[in-house]
Design a protein around this motif. Structure first.
Motif, PDB file in Angstrom:
ATOM      1  N   ASP A  17      37.985  77.453  45.777  1.00  0.00           N
ATOM      2  CA  ASP A  17      38.026  76.300  45.546  1.00  0.00           C
ATOM      3  C   ASP A  17      38.828  75.142  45.252  1.00  0.00           C
ATOM      4  O   ASP A  17      38.635  73.974  45.073  1.00  0.00           O
ATOM      5  CB  ASP A  17      36.888  76.385  44.381  1.00  0.00           C
ATOM      6  CG  ASP A  17      37.151  76.575  43.117  1.00  0.00           C
ATOM      7  OD1 ASP A  17      38.771  77.488  42.768  1.00  0.00           O
ATOM      8  OD2 ASP A  17      37.100  76.398  42.229  1.00  0.00           O
ATOM      9  N   LEU A 179      37.553  81.879  42.071  1.00  0.00           N
ATOM     10  CA  LEU A 179      37.460  80.718  41.878  1.00  0.00           C
ATOM     11  C   LEU A 179      37.926  80.125  40.208  1.00  0.00           C
ATOM     12  O   LEU A 179      37.008  80.536  39.219  1.00  0.00           O
ATOM     13  CB  LEU A 179      35.340  80.286  41.783  1.00  0.00           C
ATOM     14  CG  LEU A 179      35.633  79.614  43.707  1.00  0.00           C
ATOM     15  CD1 LEU A 179      34.395  81.415  43.824  1.00  0.00           C
ATOM     16  CD2 LEU A 179      34.637  79.081  44.288  1.00  0.00           C
ATOM     17  N   ARG A 185      43.701  69.951  42.338  1.00  0.00           N
ATOM     18  CA  ARG A 185      43.194  70.101  43.877  1.00  0.00           C
ATOM     19  C   ARG A 185      44.522  69.852  44.529  1.00  0.00           C
ATOM     20  O   ARG A 185      45.381  69.521  44.572  1.00  0.00           O
ATOM     21  CB  ARG A 185      42.255  69.451  43.924  1.00  0.00           C
ATOM     22  CG  ARG A 185      40.918  69.577  43.750  1.00  0.00           C
ATOM     23  CD  ARG A 185      39.682  68.505  43.973  1.00  0.00           C
ATOM     24  NE  ARG A 185      38.798  68.844  43.241  1.00  0.00           N
ATOM     25  CZ  ARG A 185      37.852  69.750  43.349  1.00  0.00           C
ATOM     26  NH1 ARG A 185      37.948  70.507  44.434  1.00  0.00           N
ATOM     27  NH2 ARG A 185      36.548  69.284  42.746  1.00  0.00           N
TER      28      ARG A 185
ATOM     29  N   GLY B  18      36.674  72.018  51.036  1.00  0.00           N
ATOM     30  CA  GLY B  18      35.404  73.090  50.467  1.00  0.00           C
ATOM     31  C   GLY B  18      34.210  71.616  50.832  1.00  0.00           C
ATOM     32  O   GLY B  18      33.342  72.277  50.341  1.00  0.00           O
ATOM     33  N   ARG B 160      24.287  75.234  45.542  1.00  0.00           N
ATOM     34  CA  ARG B 160      25.748  75.053  44.428  1.00  0.00           C
ATOM     35  C   ARG B 160      24.221  74.954  43.345  1.00  0.00           C
ATOM     36  O   ARG B 160      23.911  76.055  41.509  1.00  0.00           O
ATOM     37  CB  ARG B 160      25.854  73.975  43.623  1.00  0.00           C
ATOM     38  CG  ARG B 160      27.280  73.248  44.459  1.00  0.00           C
ATOM     39  CD  ARG B 160      28.360  72.666  43.626  1.00  0.00           C
ATOM     40  NE  ARG B 160      27.540  71.727  43.735  1.00  0.00           N
ATOM     41  CZ  ARG B 160      27.823  70.193  44.025  1.00  0.00           C
ATOM     42  NH1 ARG B 160      28.198  70.401  45.089  1.00  0.00           N
ATOM     43  NH2 ARG B 160      26.717  69.098  43.449  1.00  0.00           N
ATOM     44  N   ARG B 185      31.112  68.255  48.242  1.00  0.00           N
ATOM     45  CA  ARG B 185      31.635  69.686  47.662  1.00  0.00           C
ATOM     46  C   ARG B 185      30.843  70.902  47.916  1.00  0.00           C
ATOM     47  O   ARG B 185      29.384  70.817  47.121  1.00  0.00           O
ATOM     48  CB  ARG B 185      32.480  69.385  46.266  1.00  0.00           C
ATOM     49  CG  ARG B 185      33.740  69.053  46.474  1.00  0.00           C
ATOM     50  CD  ARG B 185      34.286  68.883  45.469  1.00  0.00           C
ATOM     51  NE  ARG B 185      35.436  68.079  45.412  1.00  0.00           N
ATOM     52  CZ  ARG B 185      36.359  67.662  45.924  1.00  0.00           C
ATOM     53  NH1 ARG B 185      37.706  69.011  46.988  1.00  0.00           N
ATOM     54  NH2 ARG B 185      37.722  66.675  46.029  1.00  0.00           N
ATOM     55  N   TRP B 187      31.545  74.117  46.599  1.00  0.00           N
ATOM     56  CA  TRP B 187      31.781  74.825  45.877  1.00  0.00           C
ATOM     57  C   TRP B 187      32.490  74.579  43.860  1.00  0.00           C
ATOM     58  O   TRP B 187      32.610  75.360  43.209  1.00  0.00           O
ATOM     59  CB  TRP B 187      33.691  75.630  45.713  1.00  0.00           C
ATOM     60  CG  TRP B 187      34.388  76.110  46.782  1.00  0.00           C
ATOM     61  CD1 TRP B 187      34.748  75.693  48.183  1.00  0.00           C
ATOM     62  CD2 TRP B 187      33.504  77.758  47.849  1.00  0.00           C
ATOM     63  NE1 TRP B 187      34.991  76.469  49.573  1.00  0.00           N
ATOM     64  CE2 TRP B 187      34.085  77.658  48.945  1.00  0.00           C
ATOM     65  CE3 TRP B 187      32.655  78.154  46.975  1.00  0.00           C
ATOM     66  CZ2 TRP B 187      33.882  78.832  49.824  1.00  0.00           C
ATOM     67  CZ3 TRP B 187      32.428  79.996  47.434  1.00  0.00           C
ATOM     68  CH2 TRP B 187      32.783  79.660  49.354  1.00  0.00           C
ATOM     69  N   ASP B 188      31.690  73.538  44.181  1.00  0.00           N
ATOM     70  CA  ASP B 188      32.358  72.922  42.686  1.00  0.00           C
ATOM     71  C   ASP B 188      31.259  73.657  41.620  1.00  0.00           C
ATOM     72  O   ASP B 188      29.737  74.154  42.267  1.00  0.00           O
ATOM     73  CB  ASP B 188      31.361  71.584  42.633  1.00  0.00           C
ATOM     74  CG  ASP B 188      32.974  70.322  43.500  1.00  0.00           C
ATOM     75  OD1 ASP B 188      34.085  70.632  43.160  1.00  0.00           O
ATOM     76  OD2 ASP B 188      32.921  69.068  42.671  1.00  0.00           O
TER      77      ASP B 188
END
Ligand SMILES: NC(=O)c1ccc[n+]([C@@H]2O[C@H](COP(=O)([O-])OP(=O)(O)OC[C@H]3O[C@@H](n4cnc5c(N)ncnc54)[C@H](OP(=O)(O)O)[C@@H]3O)[C@@H](O)[C@H]2O)c1
Ligand SMILES: NC(=O)c1ccc[n+]([C@@H]2O[C@H](COP(=O)([O-])OP(=O)(O)OC[C@H]3O[C@@H](n4cnc5c(N)ncnc54)[C@H](OP(=O)(O)O)[C@@H]3O)[C@@H](O)[C@H]2O)c1
Lengths: 218, 218
Positions: A17, A179, A185, B18, B160, B185, B187-188
């Motif tokens: 991520d 993750l 970031r 991402g 998600r 996004r 992957w959050d």
């Protein structure tokens, strides 16, 4: 640019991520809640084990790529967040995470709003503390590198700054299959980077993915 | 769980940073400023070209993996943001992006706060509009799937939600070497997913990276 001297990010690790470090950085936790997750793959290599005076380790692609770390490098630039935990500048005795003989063996320029006198360590590493814009810092590092390449050492914030300033020729990023959810970031603010860099991805049997970004035509 | 029916995300594309879609979604730009960048690799495959009635295309790993799209799938669940551009629910004639014969050929459950009567298309696709929590929607889709797997169709927001609710068994994510910089996004909120999923990454010669996440022991 001084001849063929290039600026290189070497095996900078990010989670799937996109985080280059976690939250909750401290003296006990240099990567915060990320713990060792971002670098286990590296400590499994022969080169990574040698760094800690250990035998064994893998000899595959991960090992070959981490060995680029010092090849042809004449200086490093790093951020204050890599040099020490939050507040290190209030500790006059702080000399970095790496003990008396740090693994750099070149001049290292630490970007910080709290500069202090240079710190000469064993093994050829001297830390210089610099409050300067990325381009100025790079000019100083190139001078010190004597025609060799300059490593852009991280953390994620300063890598982003150097990329944004157009100062990075090559990036080797290692995507680790974890993750982190939170942290700093790496990829932010790099929109359309593929227009300026050739991007190549290769998976290692160890489970990580190596991403190579090379400035197009560079 | 109804027998061996599994929930699968199939070749969901994200940028290196991402994002599963860009910004500025509209009828003319289903992926906003991302344009075609996230799916060029797919349109280069034989399967991808067939979808548009074209000859040729690659037969390598990308093609093999995209063909999993319909294998064993009995129903799909998608978000309102995949079904149409912002405001589609104000257009009574909107029937999705895919023309008269959509590529699903099963019941498709569209999660939306603006439900409408079912829409029967050619080729076996029926859109059902559902205002329901993820678990309820999955129960409905499983019923409709008749023991087969349920595809979690995207976009990123609903993927998600389903991951957070623990409802996803398998994810095939395709990391594309572009940087979108902005968008939604994927992957959050997935911190420590590696504790619950086996994660495998394999690079394709086309330049994309296939990431497989399979629920551990699942
Ligand atoms: N993933 C990896 O492979 C990798 C590699 C290296 C480091 N790391 C980790 O990354 C973390 C640190 O990264 P980070 O993004 O938080 O910080 P960082 O990039 O290391 O440092 C940012 C800080 O450096 C100083 N600085 C940066 N540019 C400057 C300039 N132009 N002039 C003056 N000062 C400047 C500022 O600190 P002050 O204002 O406080 O002086 C700024 O807050 C640590 O956890 C480290 O262990 C990870
Ligand atoms: N990268 C890929 O491979 C891929 C795959 C599929 C789609 N996409 C793209 O992804 C974008 C859409 O993604 P997105 O994340 O913006 O939206 P999305 O996940 O498709 O849909 C989210 C919307 O669905 C509705 N919804 C979701 N859960 C619900 C629930 N439990 N009950 C009722 N309504 C619910 C809500 O819309 P309302 O409140 O408006 O009803 C919500 O705003 C599009 O650009 C699409 O083209 C990309």
């Amino acid at each position: 640019m001084a001849g063929t001297s290039r600026t290189r990010v070497q095996h900078f690790a990010v989670s799937l991520d996109g985080f280059g470090t976690g939250v909750g950085l401290s003296r006990e936790a240099p990567f915060g809640h990320a713990g060792h997750k971002l670098h286990e793959w590296m400590f499994a290599t022969r080169w990574g084990r040698q760094m800690f005076g250990q035998e064994g380790g893998t000899r595959g692609i991960d090992d070959a790529l981490v060995r680029q770390f010092s090849h042809g490098i004449g200086a490093e630039i790093m951020g204050a967040g890599k040099f020490g935990p939050p507040g290190w500048h209030e500790d006059p005795d702080w000399t970095g995470w790496w003990g008396a003989n740090p693994p750099f063996h070149t001049p290292v320029f630490v970007l910080t709003h709290h500069p202090r006198p240079p710190l000469e360590m064993e093994g050829g590493t001297t830390f210089h503390f610099l409050d300067a814009a990325p381009a100025e810092a790079l000019a100083a590092a190139r001078d010190a590198a004597g025609g060799m390449d300059v490593r852009i050492g991280g953390g994620p914030s300063m890598v982003r700054d150097f990329v944004a300033a157009g100062l990075v020729d090559h990036m080797h990023i290692v995507v680790v299959p974890v993750l982190l959810g939170r942290g700093v970031r790496l990829w932010d603010g790099m929109e359309s980077l593929e227009d300026r860099y050739d991007i190549e991805m290769v998976a290692s049997l160890s489970g990580v993915m190596h991403v190579m970004l090379a400035r197009t035509g560079g």
